[in-house]
Design a protein around this motif. Structure first.
Motif, PDB file in Angstrom:
ATOM      1  N   GLU B 135       0.828  -1.212   0.000  1.00 54.06           N
ATOM      2  CA  GLU B 135       0.000   0.000   0.000  1.00 54.06           C
ATOM      3  C   GLU B 135       0.862   1.262   0.000  1.00 54.06           C
ATOM      4  O   GLU B 135       0.675   2.158  -0.824  1.00 54.06           O
ATOM      5  CB  GLU B 135      -0.931  -0.003   1.221  1.00 54.06           C
ATOM      6  CG  GLU B 135      -1.880   1.189   1.219  1.00 54.06           C
ATOM      7  CD  GLU B 135      -2.904   1.141   2.346  1.00 54.06           C
ATOM      8  OE1 GLU B 135      -2.788   0.265   3.224  1.00 54.06           O
ATOM      9  OE2 GLU B 135      -3.814   1.984   2.345  1.00 54.06           O
ATOM     10  N   ARG B 317      -5.801   8.646   1.249  1.00 51.97           N
ATOM     11  CA  ARG B 317      -7.032   8.941   0.515  1.00 51.97           C
ATOM     12  C   ARG B 317      -6.724   9.610  -0.829  1.00 51.97           C
ATOM     13  O   ARG B 317      -7.268   9.257  -1.858  1.00 51.97           O
ATOM     14  CB  ARG B 317      -7.929   9.857   1.352  1.00 51.97           C
ATOM     15  CG  ARG B 317      -9.285  10.086   0.702  1.00 51.97           C
ATOM     16  CD  ARG B 317     -10.157  10.949   1.573  1.00 51.97           C
ATOM     17  NE  ARG B 317     -10.352  10.317   2.881  1.00 51.97           N
ATOM     18  CZ  ARG B 317     -11.508  10.308   3.527  1.00 51.97           C
ATOM     19  NH1 ARG B 317     -12.561  10.886   2.995  1.00 51.97           N
ATOM     20  NH2 ARG B 317     -11.616   9.737   4.696  1.00 51.97           N
ATOM     21  N   ASN B 320      -3.400   7.045  -2.673  1.00 55.29           N
ATOM     22  CA  ASN B 320      -3.347   5.592  -2.798  1.00 55.29           C
ATOM     23  C   ASN B 320      -3.560   5.165  -4.247  1.00 55.29           C
ATOM     24  O   ASN B 320      -4.302   5.805  -5.000  1.00 55.29           O
ATOM     25  CB  ASN B 320      -4.409   4.927  -1.913  1.00 55.29           C
ATOM     26  CG  ASN B 320      -3.771   4.241  -0.710  1.00 55.29           C
ATOM     27  OD1 ASN B 320      -2.554   4.313  -0.536  1.00 55.29           O
ATOM     28  ND2 ASN B 320      -4.566   3.589   0.105  1.00 55.29           N
ATOM     29  N   PRO B 322      -5.179   3.113  -7.207  1.00 53.32           N
ATOM     30  CA  PRO B 322      -6.565   2.652  -7.371  1.00 53.32           C
ATOM     31  C   PRO B 322      -6.801   1.248  -6.804  1.00 53.32           C
ATOM     32  O   PRO B 322      -7.853   0.981  -6.218  1.00 53.32           O
ATOM     33  CB  PRO B 322      -6.762   2.675  -8.887  1.00 53.32           C
ATOM     34  CG  PRO B 322      -5.822   3.720  -9.387  1.00 53.32           C
ATOM     35  CD  PRO B 322      -4.669   3.751  -8.433  1.00 53.32           C
ATOM     36  N   TRP B 324      -5.726   0.002  -4.227  1.00 55.03           N
ATOM     37  CA  TRP B 324      -5.877   0.061  -2.775  1.00 55.03           C
ATOM     38  C   TRP B 324      -7.096   0.865  -2.340  1.00 55.03           C
ATOM     39  O   TRP B 324      -7.367   0.985  -1.147  1.00 55.03           O
ATOM     40  CB  TRP B 324      -4.597   0.616  -2.136  1.00 55.03           C
ATOM     41  CG  TRP B 324      -3.554  -0.442  -2.008  1.00 55.03           C
ATOM     42  CD1 TRP B 324      -2.528  -0.695  -2.871  1.00 55.03           C
ATOM     43  CD2 TRP B 324      -3.460  -1.425  -0.972  1.00 55.03           C
ATOM     44  NE1 TRP B 324      -1.796  -1.766  -2.438  1.00 55.03           N
ATOM     45  CE2 TRP B 324      -2.342  -2.235  -1.266  1.00 55.03           C
ATOM     46  CE3 TRP B 324      -4.205  -1.714   0.176  1.00 55.03           C
ATOM     47  CZ2 TRP B 324      -1.949  -3.302  -0.458  1.00 55.03           C
ATOM     48  CZ3 TRP B 324      -3.814  -2.770   0.979  1.00 55.03           C
ATOM     49  CH2 TRP B 324      -2.701  -3.553   0.661  1.00 55.03           C
ATOM     50  N   HIS B 325      -7.828   1.396  -3.310  1.00 55.78           N
ATOM     51  CA  HIS B 325      -9.065   2.096  -2.946  1.00 55.78           C
ATOM     52  C   HIS B 325     -10.235   1.128  -2.819  1.00 55.78           C
ATOM     53  O   HIS B 325     -11.219   1.418  -2.165  1.00 55.78           O
ATOM     54  CB  HIS B 325      -9.400   3.169  -3.995  1.00 55.78           C
ATOM     55  CG  HIS B 325      -8.638   4.440  -3.796  1.00 55.78           C
ATOM     56  ND1 HIS B 325      -8.610   5.104  -2.592  1.00 55.78           N
ATOM     57  CD2 HIS B 325      -7.864   5.174  -4.643  1.00 55.78           C
ATOM     58  CE1 HIS B 325      -7.854   6.193  -2.703  1.00 55.78           C
ATOM     59  NE2 HIS B 325      -7.383   6.251  -3.933  1.00 55.78           N
ATOM     60  N   ASP B 326     -10.118  -0.017  -3.479  1.00 53.55           N
ATOM     61  CA  ASP B 326     -11.263  -0.939  -3.512  1.00 53.55           C
ATOM     62  C   ASP B 326     -10.893  -2.315  -2.988  1.00 53.55           C
ATOM     63  O   ASP B 326     -11.157  -3.326  -3.622  1.00 53.55           O
ATOM     64  CB  ASP B 326     -11.785  -1.059  -4.956  1.00 53.55           C
ATOM     65  CG  ASP B 326     -12.261   0.278  -5.481  1.00 53.55           C
ATOM     66  OD1 ASP B 326     -13.100   0.893  -4.805  1.00 53.55           O
ATOM     67  OD2 ASP B 326     -11.776   0.703  -6.543  1.00 53.55           O
ATOM     68  N   THR B 327     -10.260  -2.343  -1.847  1.00 56.30           N
ATOM     69  CA  THR B 327      -9.873  -3.643  -1.307  1.00 56.30           C
ATOM     70  C   THR B 327     -11.061  -4.305  -0.623  1.00 56.30           C
ATOM     71  O   THR B 327     -11.919  -3.639  -0.052  1.00 56.30           O
ATOM     72  CB  THR B 327      -8.745  -3.482  -0.272  1.00 56.30           C
ATOM     73  OG1 THR B 327      -9.136  -2.489   0.673  1.00 56.30           O
ATOM     74  CG2 THR B 327      -7.454  -3.065  -0.931  1.00 56.30           C
ATOM     75  N   THR B 328     -11.093  -5.636  -0.710  1.00 55.95           N
ATOM     76  CA  THR B 328     -12.116  -6.403   0.006  1.00 55.95           C
ATOM     77  C   THR B 328     -11.431  -7.146   1.148  1.00 55.95           C
ATOM     78  O   THR B 328     -10.203  -7.254   1.187  1.00 55.95           O
ATOM     79  CB  THR B 328     -12.763  -7.444  -0.918  1.00 55.95           C
ATOM     80  OG1 THR B 328     -11.738  -8.374  -1.321  1.00 55.95           O
ATOM     81  CG2 THR B 328     -13.365  -6.789  -2.146  1.00 55.95           C
TER      82      THR B 328
END
Lengths: 408, 408
Positions: B135, B317, B320, B322, B324-328
């Motif tokens: 990250e 914010r 980061n 992309p 790492w913006h939509d991690t599950t």
């Protein structure tokens, strides 16, 4: 033992002038003379002393007048780096113990001369390395002595301080760093980090520096800074700075420890001496103020360094040096968080008691010689160079002094 | 484009077995074969896969059987370090793109062979350097691209991980580190820190590593650890470990940056990759998770580093990557905080799309060659050694790939 000491102060730039103020607070210190090559600095310091209720000292632009003044017990030297050793030598030759501010040497020869003059005259010079009296440095030294970190394998430290402003405005402020940063490329300021490490590793006391090498980055920070400041363009717009932004130096000791030094003064950053000690049982690291010990409680959090940030503070109660258990507001405000008070006291107490100082010419020579040797190593592409043993073999049987609380 | 890929997994030790579990969660991945030189590891992995509702893959102790299996689209290699390159080369020669786990090389020759095999066959090998997808590494890369840190002058990183347990119990656990730590003394694991730095500095894309040198401490940690553990005495009580506790390596790039690598695996400590990027306008430093910019707001607190601890988080914010913006939850739990998921996806997507991978043989060769060169430098007292240009001049005109979101 003397009840009070008569001192002269040579060099009244930023460092000298601020140290005068600290010394003026000490009742057993009489400031008999102040000296700088610039008359206005002399006048200002005298004015301040008198304004604070102190007797007016003799003022001069010639340091020989200070050394020749009747009744002077010791002098404190805070001139430009280039004059430190010369004045200390002149002082010892006149029978006056000297307190010499920190800085690197220019030649190996001047390091030897410092040592030889002490050996020939029997008069000492103390190096005023205040960081040897830093709270964490002293605490960690205590912890090392008590075996908390096991066998020490590696130490590192840095002089990481954004000095772009100080360097670039050196003409206006009559500061010696400017000419040094233009002309040289070396580890120009090794002692703030190396002093405490050398004390911890017993350098000159059973151990010694054996060899070293240095590597450097390119020089980008100063030029960039000059470009950002229009007022610097006339004087520095076409100046090439030889001093590189990051200089790394590795020293090997006879006992097998590796020491890493970093000079880091031309790029934006927070101040840090990056003081780090690594042993077979644990570590201290200034960045994050981290203590980590080889215990289950620590190991279970090894993946989350945040858990250890600030932990150094928790060890202060148990391991702080006695000096740091009884600090007063006056001491802490004296400069650099208290270290300045202690280093001055260490010097004054040595003068009063007629004992040898805790940081002597052998220490000064071993620490200061790193500068010209780093220059040599860099000029030879990072080649390893030998470090002289300025004790001529005496380090094998020397033991650290233990005359008073300031001995380290 | 393929809808799913058929893979074989070669090497089922700690790393291989845990990566199988991650891959088994991906619907577009069919695990056709698993291989290890130890039959019990093969059996265990098959049992786990079947227990999780997956079809039983073919199991074998001979990796050639995997390469010869009809329908295999790619193989993942997580064997001991010694076999990585050999198996990758065999795979490319059989027309099968390979994903090769990280580690250092043993010779410069094997690095060249990796490159030549790719150039001769047109079949790729990707190096699975998961830390390129960390990250903070990705965030800082973004910040560098956007000029937040100005011109980059210096980068450093480390593999700082207390591996004493893993090394010492290597016989019981059949782990290759043990024999390597006994026989060699070098920067044996450079890529976790060097990979992300190389990507940031555009190595093989307009820039290249030019020369390097390494220095080391003594070897004290492993011996001390063995002494502490009675059960190790029979097997290791008289063993001398050649691998030293701290190895420092300096790399100079053609564009003038200095890179510092540290291997730090034999002393007690917290884990840290010490990822640090320094530029003319600011810095990122992993120890303390510090961002410091050349702005008044920062400079006024330069003496109090505590004020900057944890500040890296505040930049996530905005900067980061992309990915790492939509991690599950599934991604983050895949291993090493999410990096493992991304590196596997990067590989799988390259196989599915038939595109070249984001970390290729030129990257692998440049990063892995640091190991034998560090050995050479240390053997020659820290001498500076040249680093080959494995692109044979092509780096000058290469641009980073931009096929998909995993390209870095």
């Amino acid at each position: 033992m003397k009840n009070s000491v008569n001192i002269g102060i040579i060099g009244l730039g930023g460092r000298g002038a601020s140290m005068v103020e600290v010394m003026a607070k000490m009742e057993d210190v009489n400031i008999l003379a102040v000296c700088d090559k610039y008359q206005d600095r002399v006048d200002n310091v005298i004015k301040k002393l008198v304004g604070g209720g102190r007797p007016a000292p003799m003022g001069t632009v010639d340091y020989n007048e200070v050394l020749d003044m009747p009744g002077i017990d010791s002098v404190y030297i805070a001139t430009d780096w280039e004059c430190h050793v010369k004045i200390a030598i002149d002082s010892m030759k006149k029978g006056i113990p000297a307190a010499m501010e920190v800085g690197g040497a220019y030649t190996i020869d001047e390091c030897w001369e410092l040592v030889h003059t002490y050996e020939e005259t029997g008069v000492w010079t103390m190096m005023m390395e205040n960081c040897c009296y830093g709270e964490r440095e002293m605490m960690v030294h205590n912890m090392v002595r008590e075996g908390v970190f096991g066998d020490i394998v590696f130490c590192s430290g840095q002089y990481a301080h954004d000095l772009r402003d100080e360097v670039a405005y050196g003409e206006k402020n009559r500061h010696y760093r400017l000419r040094n940063y233009i002309a040289r490329n070396c580890e120009n300021y090794p002692t703030h980090e190396l002093g405490p490490i050398a004390k911890i590793l017993g350098i000159n006391y059973g151990n010694r520096f054996v060899s070293m090498s240095s590597v450097c980055s390119r020089a980008a920070g100063m030029e960039d800074f000059v470009k950002q400041h229009k007022d610097l363009k006339p004087s520095l717009g076409n100046t090439k700075f030889n001093q590189t932004d990051i200089v790394k130096t590795f020293i090997k000791t006879e006992n097998g420890e590796l020491i890493e030094l970093t000079l880091d003064t031309c790029l934006p950053r927070f101040y840090s001496r990056g003081f780090t000690v690594r042993g077979t049982k644990g570590l201290y690291q200034e960045d994050g103020d981290i203590v980590f010990l080889d215990k289950k409680l620590y190991r279970k959090n090894e993946w989350d360094q945040k858990k250890f940030w600030g932990r150094g503070k928790k060890f202060a109660r148990k391991y702080n040096h006695p000096l740091w258990h009884d600090t007063t507001k006056e001491m802490l405000e004296a400069g650099h968080g208290g270290m300045d008070w202690f280093i001055i006291r260490a010097w004054i107490v040595s003068v009063k008691n007629g004992t040898l100082p805790p940081i002597d010419v052998y220490d000064a020579a071993a620490w200061m010689c790193i500068t010209p040797l780093s220059e040599l190593s860099i000029q030879n592409g990072g080649a390893t160079v030998e470090i002289p043993d300025f004790t001529n073999g005496k380090y094998k049987n020397r033991t650290p002094r233990n005359d008073n609380i300031y001995d380290i």
